[in-house]
Design a protein around this motif. Structure first.
Motif, PDB file in Angstrom:
ATOM      1  N   MET A   1      37.777  37.873  41.315  1.00  0.00           N
ATOM      2  CA  MET A   1      38.723  36.942  40.695  1.00  0.00           C
ATOM      3  C   MET A   1      40.104  37.596  40.552  1.00  0.00           C
ATOM      4  SD  MET A   1      38.117  34.407  37.391  1.00  0.00           S
ATOM      5  CE  MET A   1      36.380  34.327  37.421  1.00  0.00           C
ATOM      6  N   ILE A   3      43.610  36.877  38.528  1.00  0.00           N
ATOM      7  CA  ILE A   3      44.204  35.991  37.510  1.00  0.00           C
ATOM      8  C   ILE A   3      45.637  36.411  37.213  1.00  0.00           C
ATOM      9  CG2 ILE A   3      43.937  34.986  35.196  1.00  0.00           C
ATOM     10  CD1 ILE A   3      40.987  35.688  35.338  1.00  0.00           C
ATOM     11  N   LEU A 355      45.144  27.799  32.809  1.00  0.00           N
ATOM     12  CA  LEU A 355      44.098  28.825  32.708  1.00  0.00           C
ATOM     13  C   LEU A 355      42.767  28.146  32.359  1.00  0.00           C
ATOM     14  CD1 LEU A 355      43.920  32.002  32.738  1.00  0.00           C
ATOM     15  CD2 LEU A 355      44.166  31.907  30.263  1.00  0.00           C
ATOM     16  N   GLN A 359      37.934  31.480  33.515  1.00  0.00           N
ATOM     17  CA  GLN A 359      38.852  32.628  33.644  1.00  0.00           C
ATOM     18  C   GLN A 359      39.002  33.333  32.285  1.00  0.00           C
ATOM     19  OE1 GLN A 359      42.121  30.241  35.321  1.00  0.00           O
ATOM     20  NE2 GLN A 359      42.025  31.516  37.143  1.00  0.00           N
ATOM     21  N   TYR A 362      35.959  35.376  31.725  1.00  0.00           N
ATOM     22  CA  TYR A 362      35.980  36.588  32.548  1.00  0.00           C
ATOM     23  C   TYR A 362      36.909  37.652  31.932  1.00  0.00           C
ATOM     24  CZ  TYR A 362      36.940  39.631  36.559  1.00  0.00           C
ATOM     25  OH  TYR A 362      37.102  40.725  37.378  1.00  0.00           O
TER      26      TYR A 362
END
Ligand SMILES: Cc1ncc(COP(=O)(O)O)c(C=O)c1O
Length: 377
Positions: A1, A3, A355, A359, A362
């Motif tokens: 991922m 971000i 967002l 996420q 995580y």
């Protein structure tokens, strides 16, 4: 991922809005800017607003319009973005750096009073990360000292303090619509005030110092001498244009919803992160009627933590190194022990309205991992 730290939120509304702007044979300072200024004044609760190309421009002219004598002093929090203090230097004034609060990174009211001298003419209140400064105390005190109060609202838009919108407490409110901000037009900003006389001068100096802006002249094009204007002041080219205003109009319509989502995301983070051992929140978040731009944690292993997040695809950064650590501002010496200590532990985490919950989960998981294995880092 992977971000990101910030991300502007757009959809087809902005594209349609831009298309509308292109239909008019006018992309410069025109009726879209006028509409945006009207919408903004209504939203924020101020008599006058001026669409500008940045918050930096707003800060510059909010000081310039007062015609202060050269070398007079302006009280500025030591922990702020460069443009806050640069606006002081642009005006040939001198910053006096004020320390911050331990629990929210805003200008410290006791230190503000301590740093005041008879040479001070204004103060800049920055709502850092979106947290409201104590505007009731600050404005009461400033009035007694005859100081002009400028609110730097680059980190907030629509947030309130004691039921009144930030940016409407002082003499001037300055806002940013730069790429990463609460609403975004790529670059852009606004200045609001209730002072009619200063508003008129501000309008002039934001557009070359002219007596009439191009849209007013265009509207009266059927009149004799419609083209006539005078250069009355030394002005700047700081205006917003219709293309940018078309995006701003669309973003402003979404702002209430944006702010609801920001509160929801922050509530989720705060709930999930409340039991950490080696981290604390840098801001004592008060979410009701708020508009926060930053989620900031404090940890003694800040740099190792930033690196750990990076390895796990999570962007983070530091808001901010105090200004007196930078070469340009070193000579403006001031005692600011709280900011000297605090900034070393600060880390800002992803916060933007698109967002997603997975996420956040995580990011929280990675923070908890770091917290659990803290002594191995
Ligand atoms: C506190 C503060 N003031 C002013 C500005 C300048 O805003 P702009 O980029 O719109 O000029 C910023 C930008 O991040 C900021 O953080």
């Amino acid at each position: 991922m992977q971000i990101r730290l910030f991300k502007p939120s757009f959809n087809n509304d902005e594209i349609e809005s831009i298309k509308e702007a292109f239909k008019l044979p006018w992309l410069g300072y025109g009726k879209k800017v006028k509409k945006f200024e009207k919408d903004f004044s209504k939203f924020i609760g101020s008599k006058f607003s001026i669409g500008l190309n940045s918050c930096t421009a707003a800060l510059h002219i909010a000081l310039a319009v007062n015609n202060f004598k050269r070398k007079k002093k302006v009280l500025v929090p030591v922990m702020t973005f460069s443009a806050t203090a640069a606006s002081v230097l642009y005006n040939d004034l001198e910053p006096i750096f004020v320390d911050i609060n331990k629990d929210n990174l805003n200008i410290n009211f006791d230190d503000l009073k301590k740093k005041y001298t008879k040479d001070c003419v204004a103060l800049l209140a920055v709502h850092f990360g979106g947290h409201p400064c104590e505007m009731d105390k600050i404005t009461d005190w400033a009035r007694k000292k005859k100081l002009i109060v400028i609110e730097d609202c680059a980190h907030t838009l629509g947030g309130e303090f004691k039921g009144k919108k930030l940016g409407t407490w002082g003499d001037f409110g300055c806002y940013s619509f730069e790429d990463k901000k609460i609403i975004s037009t790529g670059d852009g900003g606004t200045l609001c005030t209730n002072n009619k006389k200063k508003f008129e001068l501000l309008k002039s100096i934001s557009f070359h110092g002219w007596s009439k802006d191009p849209w007013e002249r265009h509207k009266k094009r059927k009149n004799k001498n419609h083209w006539y204007y005078q250069i009355q002041n030394l002005g700047f080219k700081y205006n917003m244009n219709d293309l940018i205003a078309s995006i701003a109009i669309s973003q402003l319509k979404k702002l209430k919803n944006f702010n609801r989502i920001r509160i929801k995301i922050l509530r989720e983070y705060i709930f999930q992160l409340k039991d950490l051992k080696n981290f604390t929140f840098a801001i004592d978040y008060r979410l009701k009627n708020s508009c926060y731009w930053l989620l900031i944690l404090k940890t003694k292993k800040r740099d190792k933590f930033i690196n750990y997040l990076k390895l796990n695809g999570i962007s983070s950064t530091v808001h901010l190194m105090p200004l007196n650590y930078h070469p340009l501002y070193k000579k403006y010496k001031a005692k600011t022990p709280i900011s000297n200590k605090t900034w070393k532990n600060l880390v800002s985490l992803p916060l933007f309205i698109d967002l997603k919950k997975n996420q956040i989960d995580y990011i929280v998981k990675k923070i908890k991992e770091f917290d659990k294995n803290y002594f191995n880092f």
